[in-house]
Write an enzyme that holds these catalytic residues in place. Structure first.
Site, short mmCIF file in Angstrom:
data_model
loop_
_atom_site.label_atom_id
_atom_site.label_comp_id
_atom_site.label_asym_id
_atom_site.label_seq_id
_atom_site.Cartn_x
_atom_site.Cartn_y
_atom_site.Cartn_z
N LEU A 254 2.37 1.55 -3.27
CA LEU A 254 2.17 0.21 -2.71
C LEU A 254 0.77 0.04 -2.14
O LEU A 254 0.17 -1.03 -2.25
CB LEU A 254 3.22 -0.07 -1.63
CG LEU A 254 4.68 -0.09 -2.12
CD1 LEU A 254 5.62 -0.36 -0.96
CD2 LEU A 254 4.88 -1.11 -3.23
N HIS B 215 -2.65 -10.19 27.82
CA HIS B 215 -2.47 -11.43 27.04
C HIS B 215 -3.84 -12.04 26.76
O HIS B 215 -4.68 -12.11 27.65
CB HIS B 215 -1.61 -12.41 27.84
CG HIS B 215 -1.50 -13.76 27.20
ND1 HIS B 215 -0.62 -14.02 26.18
CD2 HIS B 215 -2.19 -14.91 27.43
CE1 HIS B 215 -0.74 -15.29 25.82
NE2 HIS B 215 -1.70 -15.85 26.56
N GLY C 191 -0.89 21.86 0.92
CA GLY C 191 -0.61 20.45 0.69
C GLY C 191 0.31 20.19 -0.48
O GLY C 191 1.14 21.02 -0.85
N ILE D 57 2.22 5.48 -1.29
CA ILE D 57 0.96 5.55 -2.03
C ILE D 57 0.91 4.49 -3.12
O ILE D 57 -0.12 3.82 -3.30
CB ILE D 57 0.77 6.95 -2.64
CG1 ILE D 57 0.68 7.99 -1.51
CG2 ILE D 57 -0.50 7.01 -3.50
CD1 ILE D 57 0.65 9.43 -2.00
#
EC number: 1.6.2.6
Length: 420
Positions: free
Chosen positions: A140, A399, A98, A138
């Protein structure tokens, strides 16, 4: 998962405080129980972690907890959490460690006053003033969490725009939506000094191009200026694995490094740093190792910003299409004209579709709306199978639903919508 849990909890609080009365739901008061909110977040993550461990057990995967490093191309030494050291051997080894927080010169993260995203997810109290350095996904998202809970949030960004990977038209609407919710932005601005000697933090700011300095005070500063591959201490140099200047591991189309039997996927290799991209990498890599065919098309990996409204996109932006010199058409449909969005009083945003003019092949789809991260996958499937905007437009959509806006934007791309 940590940030999504808090985003949901903080959104519930914000809705209860600001939206419920207009829907006829009234109560004397509403307050944040931050410890309970954090406990719910921790419980969610714990359940998910146990779920992964359960999958390991079910599929007979030997799970060794600890910090590993290469001692040879086929051996990994693991300093186990229990204290002992063990060596794990394998014919094929996949590096999937990572990414880590990108540090800024002169800004020391202590996870108290100056925090990474990890520290921001574990604050013990709501800061009155929060400064976020970096206007990417991240930053925000975390700014949204604490802004909903009552923090005054200011985002400082060196670049002239927020989320540079986003379509510029959608980005502008997105920024206005965040500003309407109280988030402030200082773009084209850099942090040149940090003072933590007082009760809070005092930042010294300067225009990115140079100029007069200003100061900005905060209780907490979140450093969110990007992420870097987490490869330090893995012993890559010991076995000769090649990396680029950014520290990313170089791999071929089969995810193989230059060292026989060693592969790499996810955030440690080039490409978008997204969990779902890493998952696709992992599946494809194992398929290659098993002698089968694996494939990941990075041009068709969706991205999502989990704020409110959410922004999701897949394929190319209008700027990228222009740069390719392709003749194209644009179709747009606002959620203000969508029945479901208006009925739930949450109609901010739009769907924007880009398609090749000659063939009508969809090139990119961009959505800003509640649950945009769910709506985008119709577009992702369309791109995966080289669909045209007419293909989407001719599919019956239930709808009233938010997804009708995707159909209407597709109609606007190849012909014209019927509800605007």
């Amino acid at each position: 998962m940590l940030v999504q849990a808090l985003l949901h909890s903080s959104h519930m609080y914000h809705e209860a405080k600001h939206s419920f009365p207009s829907h006829g739901v009234k109560f004397a008061s509403v307050e944040v129980d931050l410890p309970a909110m954090m406990a719910q977040k921790d419980k969610a993550v714990s359940n998910l972690t146990r779920g992964i461990e359960g999958l390991f057990k079910k599929n007979k995967v030997n799970y060794v907890k600890g910090y590993g490093k290469f001692v040879s191309p086929s051996e990994v030494s693991v300093d186990a959490l229990e204290g002992e050291t063990t060596v794990v051997k394998g014919k094929n080894i996949i590096i999937a460690t990572g990414s880590d927080v990108k540090s800024l010169p002169g800004v020391t993260i202590d996870e108290k006053k100056i925090v990474s995203s990890t520290g921001a997810l574990a604050l013990s109290e709501i800061p009155k003033k929060l400064v976020v350095i970096g206007a990417g996904y991240i930053g925000l998202e975390m700014g949204s969490v604490w802004g909903r809970l009552g923090s005054e949030v200011t985002v400082v960004e060196f670049a002239p725009d927020i989320v540079p990977t986003m379509d510029s038209e959608v980005r502008k609407q997105f920024q206005r939506a965040l500003e309407k919710r109280g988030m402030k932005f200082k773009l084209k601005t850099k942090v040149v000094g940090v003072d933590t000697s007082g009760a809070g933090v005092k930042l010294t700011l300067e225009p990115a191009a140079g100029g007069d300095q200003t100061t900005l005070e905060a209780d907490v500063v979140l450093v969110s200026a990007g992420r870097i591959p987490f490869t330090a201490g893995l012993g890559l140099d010991k076995i000769g694995v090649e990396t680029d200047k950014a520290g990313r591991i170089l791999v071929n189309e089969r995810f193989a490094t230059n060292v026989q039997g060693v592969y790499a996927i996810g955030d440690v290799i080039p490409g978008p740093m997204l969990a779902h991209k890493a998952e696709e990498d992992g599946v494809a890599c194992v398929e290659f190792i098993a002698g089968k065919h694996g494939h990941v098309d990075y041009d068709k990996v969706p991205g999502v910003v989990y704020t409110h409204p959410e922004v999701a996109y897949v394929g190319k932006t209008e700027e990228q299409v222009k740069a390719l010199g392709v003749d194209y058409r644009v179709g747009k449909f606002p959620f203000l004209a969508n029945s479901r969005a208006k009925a739930i009083d949450d109609a901010e945003g739009l769907v924007k579709i880009l398609a090749e003019k000659e063939t009508d092949k969809i090139l990119g789809v961009h959505i800003m709306a509640p649950n945009a991260g769910e709506l985008i996958h119709e577009a992702a499937i369309a791109l995966q199978y080289d669909a045209s905007s007419e293909d989407i437009a001719r599919v019956c959509h239930a709808h009233p639903t938010m997804s009708e806006a995707v159909k209407e934007a597709a109609m606007a791309t190849y012909d014209k919508p019927i509800h605007i």
